[in-house]
Scaffold this motif. Sequence first.
Motif, PDB file in Angstrom:
ATOM      1  N   PHE A  50      -4.040  34.786  28.326  1.00 50.74           N
ATOM      2  CA  PHE A  50      -5.236  34.519  27.519  1.00 50.74           C
ATOM      3  C   PHE A  50      -5.095  33.188  26.778  1.00 50.74           C
ATOM      4  CE2 PHE A  50      -7.530  34.574  23.519  1.00 50.74           C
ATOM      5  CZ  PHE A  50      -8.834  34.738  23.990  1.00 50.74           C
ATOM      6  N   LEU A  51      -3.969  32.972  26.154  1.00 52.38           N
ATOM      7  CA  LEU A  51      -3.753  31.767  25.353  1.00 52.38           C
ATOM      8  C   LEU A  51      -3.836  30.500  26.205  1.00 52.38           C
ATOM      9  CD1 LEU A  51      -3.035  30.708  22.515  1.00 52.38           C
ATOM     10  CD2 LEU A  51      -0.630  31.048  23.100  1.00 52.38           C
ATOM     11  N   VAL A  52      -3.188  30.480  27.369  1.00 43.17           N
ATOM     12  CA  VAL A  52      -3.152  29.248  28.164  1.00 43.17           C
ATOM     13  C   VAL A  52      -4.488  28.933  28.828  1.00 43.17           C
ATOM     14  CG1 VAL A  52      -0.658  29.408  28.547  1.00 43.17           C
ATOM     15  CG2 VAL A  52      -2.217  30.330  30.273  1.00 43.17           C
ATOM     16  N   PHE A  53      -5.364  29.941  28.979  1.00 43.60           N
ATOM     17  CA  PHE A  53      -6.666  29.674  29.584  1.00 43.60           C
ATOM     18  C   PHE A  53      -7.802  29.609  28.569  1.00 43.60           C
ATOM     19  CE2 PHE A  53      -4.261  31.483  33.200  1.00 43.60           C
ATOM     20  CZ  PHE A  53      -4.203  30.320  33.936  1.00 43.60           C
ATOM     21  N   ALA A  54      -7.720  30.340  27.487  1.00 41.50           N
ATOM     22  CA  ALA A  54      -8.780  30.321  26.482  1.00 41.50           C
ATOM     23  C   ALA A  54      -8.622  29.178  25.493  1.00 41.50           C
ATOM     24  CB  ALA A  54      -8.812  31.652  25.727  1.00 41.50           C
ATOM     25  N   SER A  55      -7.383  28.771  25.223  1.00 39.54           N
ATOM     26  CA  SER A  55      -7.117  27.711  24.231  1.00 39.54           C
ATOM     27  C   SER A  55      -6.035  26.765  24.749  1.00 39.54           C
ATOM     28  CB  SER A  55      -6.662  28.334  22.914  1.00 39.54           C
ATOM     29  OG  SER A  55      -7.599  29.253  22.429  1.00 39.54           O
TER      30      SER A  55
ATOM     31  N   GLY B  62       0.553  26.103  20.818  1.00 39.80           N
ATOM     32  CA  GLY B  62       1.223  27.323  21.256  1.00 39.80           C
ATOM     33  C   GLY B  62       0.963  27.681  22.704  1.00 39.80           C
ATOM     34  N   ALA B  63      -0.037  27.064  23.321  1.00 37.90           N
ATOM     35  CA  ALA B  63      -0.358  27.329  24.718  1.00 37.90           C
ATOM     36  C   ALA B  63       0.369  26.391  25.674  1.00 37.90           C
ATOM     37  CB  ALA B  63      -1.864  27.197  24.942  1.00 37.90           C
ATOM     38  N   SER B  64       1.010  25.366  25.153  1.00 40.10           N
ATOM     39  CA  SER B  64       1.662  24.393  26.035  1.00 40.10           C
ATOM     40  C   SER B  64       2.776  25.052  26.838  1.00 40.10           C
ATOM     41  CB  SER B  64       2.236  23.229  25.221  1.00 40.10           C
ATOM     42  OG  SER B  64       3.414  23.639  24.539  1.00 40.10           O
ATOM     43  N   PRO B  65       3.056  24.520  28.015  1.00 41.22           N
ATOM     44  CA  PRO B  65       4.161  25.075  28.808  1.00 41.22           C
ATOM     45  C   PRO B  65       5.484  25.049  28.036  1.00 41.22           C
ATOM     46  CG  PRO B  65       2.815  23.638  30.156  1.00 41.22           C
ATOM     47  CD  PRO B  65       2.331  23.482  28.741  1.00 41.22           C
ATOM     48  N   ARG B  66       5.711  24.008  27.268  1.00 42.31           N
ATOM     49  CA  ARG B  66       6.934  23.906  26.463  1.00 42.31           C
ATOM     50  C   ARG B  66       7.048  25.090  25.512  1.00 42.31           C
ATOM     51  NH1 ARG B  66       7.721  22.124  21.194  1.00 42.31           N
ATOM     52  NH2 ARG B  66       9.795  21.305  20.745  1.00 42.31           N
ATOM     53  N   ASN B  67       6.009  25.317  24.744  1.00 37.71           N
ATOM     54  CA  ASN B  67       6.035  26.419  23.779  1.00 37.71           C
ATOM     55  C   ASN B  67       6.069  27.774  24.476  1.00 37.71           C
ATOM     56  OD1 ASN B  67       5.653  24.216  22.092  1.00 37.71           O
ATOM     57  ND2 ASN B  67       4.322  25.328  20.713  1.00 37.71           N
TER      58      ASN B  67
ATOM     59  N   VAL C 234       7.867  34.240  33.070  1.00 36.46           N
ATOM     60  CA  VAL C 234       7.365  33.258  32.093  1.00 36.46           C
ATOM     61  C   VAL C 234       7.201  31.891  32.756  1.00 36.46           C
ATOM     62  CG1 VAL C 234       7.980  31.969  30.008  1.00 36.46           C
ATOM     63  CG2 VAL C 234       8.232  34.453  30.056  1.00 36.46           C
ATOM     64  N   ILE C 235       8.176  31.494  33.533  1.00 36.21           N
ATOM     65  CA  ILE C 235       8.079  30.202  34.219  1.00 36.21           C
ATOM     66  C   ILE C 235       6.906  30.217  35.204  1.00 36.21           C
ATOM     67  CG2 ILE C 235       9.251  28.695  35.884  1.00 36.21           C
ATOM     68  CD1 ILE C 235      11.887  29.472  34.336  1.00 36.21           C
ATOM     69  N   LEU C 236       6.713  31.324  35.892  1.00 37.23           N
ATOM     70  CA  LEU C 236       5.575  31.428  36.814  1.00 37.23           C
ATOM     71  C   LEU C 236       4.238  31.292  36.092  1.00 37.23           C
ATOM     72  CD1 LEU C 236       6.707  34.297  39.228  1.00 37.23           C
ATOM     73  CD2 LEU C 236       6.344  31.884  39.805  1.00 37.23           C
ATOM     74  N   ILE C 237       4.078  31.988  34.956  1.00 36.38           N
ATOM     75  CA  ILE C 237       2.796  31.890  34.246  1.00 36.38           C
ATOM     76  C   ILE C 237       2.578  30.472  33.721  1.00 36.38           C
ATOM     77  CG2 ILE C 237       3.498  32.673  31.928  1.00 36.38           C
ATOM     78  CD1 ILE C 237       0.312  33.924  33.456  1.00 36.38           C
ATOM     79  N   ALA C 238       3.654  29.812  33.276  1.00 39.66           N
ATOM     80  CA  ALA C 238       3.526  28.435  32.780  1.00 39.66           C
ATOM     81  C   ALA C 238       3.138  27.486  33.912  1.00 39.66           C
ATOM     82  CB  ALA C 238       4.830  27.990  32.124  1.00 39.66           C
ATOM     83  N   LEU C 239       3.778  27.635  35.065  1.00 33.31           N
ATOM     84  CA  LEU C 239       3.442  26.772  36.208  1.00 33.31           C
ATOM     85  C   LEU C 239       2.027  27.043  36.715  1.00 33.31           C
ATOM     86  CD1 LEU C 239       6.794  26.820  38.217  1.00 33.31           C
ATOM     87  CD2 LEU C 239       5.820  24.911  36.912  1.00 33.31           C
ATOM     88  N   LEU C 240       1.670  28.305  36.799  1.00 33.63           N
ATOM     89  CA  LEU C 240       0.313  28.646  37.232  1.00 33.63           C
ATOM     90  C   LEU C 240      -0.737  28.118  36.263  1.00 33.63           C
ATOM     91  CD1 LEU C 240       0.946  32.246  38.571  1.00 33.63           C
ATOM     92  CD2 LEU C 240       0.224  30.248  39.925  1.00 33.63           C
ATOM     93  N   ALA C 241      -0.442  28.147  34.976  1.00 35.36           N
ATOM     94  CA  ALA C 241      -1.381  27.610  33.983  1.00 35.36           C
ATOM     95  C   ALA C 241      -1.592  26.117  34.197  1.00 35.36           C
ATOM     96  CB  ALA C 241      -0.872  27.884  32.571  1.00 35.36           C
ATOM     97  N   VAL C 242      -0.507  25.402  34.460  1.00 31.85           N
ATOM     98  CA  VAL C 242      -0.622  23.970  34.733  1.00 31.85           C
ATOM     99  C   VAL C 242      -1.485  23.763  35.976  1.00 31.85           C
ATOM    100  CG1 VAL C 242       0.642  21.899  35.455  1.00 31.85           C
ATOM    101  CG2 VAL C 242       1.534  23.315  33.601  1.00 31.85           C
TER     102      VAL C 242
ATOM    103  N   TYR D  23      -4.790  19.941  30.106  1.00 30.72           N
ATOM    104  CA  TYR D  23      -3.688  20.831  29.747  1.00 30.72           C
ATOM    105  C   TYR D  23      -2.409  20.032  29.906  1.00 30.72           C
ATOM    106  CZ  TYR D  23      -0.856  25.107  29.709  1.00 30.72           C
ATOM    107  OH  TYR D  23       0.053  26.083  29.390  1.00 30.72           O
ATOM    108  N   PRO D  24      -1.540  20.099  28.916  1.00 27.54           N
ATOM    109  CA  PRO D  24      -0.329  19.284  28.995  1.00 27.54           C
ATOM    110  C   PRO D  24       0.614  19.767  30.093  1.00 27.54           C
ATOM    111  CG  PRO D  24      -0.170  20.827  27.184  1.00 27.54           C
ATOM    112  CD  PRO D  24      -1.562  20.955  27.743  1.00 27.54           C
TER     113      PRO D  24
END
Length: 178
Positions: free
Chosen positions: A42-47, A52-57, A142-150, A160-161
């Motif tokens: 929700f965070l990486v797609f809504a905001s 806090g949504a960045s892949p780093r965080n 977690v890494i998968l969700i971060a990569l997919l968000a990017v 998106y950073p």
Amino acid sequence: MTRIRRTAYVALSSFGCIVLIGLCAMLSGAPLLFPSLGPTAFLVFASPQVPGASPRNTVLGHLAGVLAGLTGLAATGLLSAAPDLTHPSWARVGAAAIALGLTCAAMAALEISHPPAGATTLIIALGLLHTAPQIVAILVGVILIALLAVLVNKLFGVPYPWWRSPGPAPAKVTDLVP
């Protein structure tokens, strides 16, 4: 962007990412899909522009949660104990409190705020996932969700950073998705 388009984007992006991670979990037999990925999605797609949504965080926040959860278990002697959510002991409450306190402290001190990491630390401190293979699976999830968000955000032209948000000023998805 209309509210309907924004809603559809957030829902379908979250849905798709969880389906893909779930498929990977089914194929591997590893617990790659766990509760705190929901609020992360929700965070990486809504905001997406909120720090806090960045892949780093996302990655470092969950890593802090994992390490703090294990620390809570170790400090209370529960590293190999089975979970028991219906009859928590003082040791289990202590593990959860230690883990959450350490997670919050680490995120604040290192400026890696990612609220869903608080759920990850409790998943571990409560003993739901705590073995070495399960911990590795959590980190892979977690890494998968971060990569997919990017990938998904870039695919749809949502700023998106790659790793870290450019600044503290959050932007709304309504301003970002055409």
